[in-house]
Design an enzyme around this catalytic site. Structure first.
Site, PDB file in Angstrom:
ATOM      1  CD  GLU A  64       0.246   0.260  44.658  1.00 13.81           C
ATOM      2  OE1 GLU A  64       1.014  -0.732  43.781  1.00 13.81           O
ATOM      3  OE2 GLU A  64       0.521   0.427  45.479  1.00 13.81           O
ATOM      4  CE1 TYR A  90       0.308   0.098  40.920  1.00 11.68           C
ATOM      5  CE2 TYR A  90       1.997  -0.035  39.844  1.00 11.68           C
ATOM      6  CZ  TYR A  90       1.687  -0.356  40.753  1.00 11.68           C
ATOM      7  OH  TYR A  90       1.958  -1.058  41.355  1.00 11.68           O
TER       8      TYR A  90
END
Ligand code: ADP
Ligand code: MG
Length: 385
Positions: free
Chosen positions: A196, A108
């Site tokens: 993101e 992530y």
């Protein structure tokens, strides 16, 4: 402001961040053709303004162009419900067809604005991938957070420390450092409130690649980027919010039944509080702004009435810059145009308040006036009761 995954990936790619080869399709025939281009085996990805698509059936690996087409037919027009969409879901109008990548590891990575420190922060985790929310709750120590000093920017040694903490070594570590520095450039150049990559992956072949991408632009910076409004997919937005945006009104839909029209964000918040205090439930937050015109008030009023949940309207306006008789005219104009019979309570103050109230009383609408905020809130709750 939101954009789709495929648009976000185009931006990342233009900053040398590797993304899978892909094509966006608007029809199931285009899905089939794109799948052929990819060699048959590919990933079909529904483009909606929400994540969590994988688990909701919005991301699928297929093996033949026909299978891709069938899946395209199934997805187009469907309302996809994910944990991020709410129960009504979001309609699929575009599909990204992407080469199927062999994934070895998932990470992530994001850069977002931390409102507490007023700085960007970089967030990375070697665990999580799709379940990052769960990791954040259960083992927050596995998530690395770096606050970026706006004066120095993100430094290579800081990025390297994070890459090493993720367990990357050698040339992969250096690739990751470069990727993070490029990601920071995207954030600054494009005025993002969030970029993101979830998941960022290491492929079986040993390359870093952004497998998913989400970008939010800061609404206050849109004026600096002429291309942004055209990038917006209006099919993903609430129609009432689109209309409000056109007239420069701040409108947010809430779950109650009292439509509220207020001038000024502070007064709007106070109004919702006092309304709740008297047992009312606001249906929306609508700020018409300080120098609203009669047309703007009329438009705001219509937007409130278009919401089927609204059973009554509470107007709370301080006529400092605006004259109360002008506000009254706007309300009367809009209410008559849409044949509104709902109870309305108007609390206003400021210049020409007597004239304004008189206009409302003479209008023939189901309207009452109030002198104070509490009185107005109490009255609209009574009228609905
Ligand atoms: P969402 O976050 O909305 O669930 P993602 O784009 O992250 O959607 O996709 C979900 C998962 O599907 C990813 O974590 C990844 O494992 C897999 N995936 C996505 N795109 C590809 C691709 N092009 N090739 C192989 N696997 C993919
Ligand atoms: Mg994802």
């Amino acid at each position: 402001m939101n954009i789709h995954e495929y648009q976000a990936k185009e931006i990342l790619s233009s900053y040398s961040i590797p993304v899978p080869r892909g094509r966006v399709a608007l029809t199931s025939d285009q899905v089939e053709r794109a799948a052929k281009e990819m060699g048959g085996r590919c990933v079909i990805k529904a483009q909606i303004y929400a994540g969590g698509r994988g688990k909701a059936g919005g991301v699928k690996l297929v093996h033949h162009p026909e299978q891709a087409q069938d899946y395209g037919k199934e997805l187009f027009g469907k309302r996809l419900v994910t944990p991020q969409t709410g129960p009504e879901g979001l309609k699929v109008r575009r599909i990204l067809v992407e080469e199927a990548v062999e994934i070895a590891r998932e990470f992530y990575l994001s850069i977002t604005l931390d409102r507490a420190t007023s700085r960007y922060c970089l967030i990375a985790s070697a665990e999580g991938g799709v379940d990052i929310e769960e990791v954040a709750q259960k083992s927050p120590e596995k998530i690395h957070v770096l606050t970026i000093d706006p004066y120095t920017g993100l430094r290579p040694y800081q990025a390297r420390r994070i890459a090493l903490a993720l367990g990357l070594t050698g040339s992969l570590c250096e690739d990751c450092v470069e990727l993070m520095l490029n990601l920071y450039k995207v954030v600054l150049d494009k005025d993002c409130s969030l970029v993101e990559i979830n998941p960022l992956v290491v492929t079986r072949a040993g390359w870093l690649m952004a497998m998913d991408a989400k970008i939010n632009f800061d609404d206050n910076a849109i004026f600096r980027h002429r291309e942004y409004p055209d990038m917006m997919d209006y099919s993903q937005l609430d129609t009432l919010e689109i209309n409000a945006g056109k007239y420069d009104l701040s409108y947010i839909k809430l779950s109650g039944n009292v439509g509220c029209m207020v001038n000024g964000a502070g007064l709007a918040m106070a109004t919702l509080d006092v309304l709740k205090e008297y047992g009312g439930e606001p249906a929306n937050f609508l700020d018409v702004g300080g120098g609203a015109t009669r047309e703007k008030v009329a438009e705001a009023f219509k937007i409130i009435l278009e919401d089927g949940d609204v059973k009554g309207v509470f107007v709370n306006i301080f006529g400092g810059i605006m004259r109360c008789d002008v506000i009254a005219q706007g309300i009367i104009e809009a209410a008559s145009e849409v044949h509104c019979t709902l109870p309305i309570v108007v609390r206003m103050d400021g210049s020409k308040v007597q004239e304004g109230k008189q206009l409302l009383v003479d209008s023939g609408l189901n309207v009452q006036t109030a002198d104070s905020l509490g009185e107005g809130a109490e009255r609209i709750v009574q009228m609905l009761g």
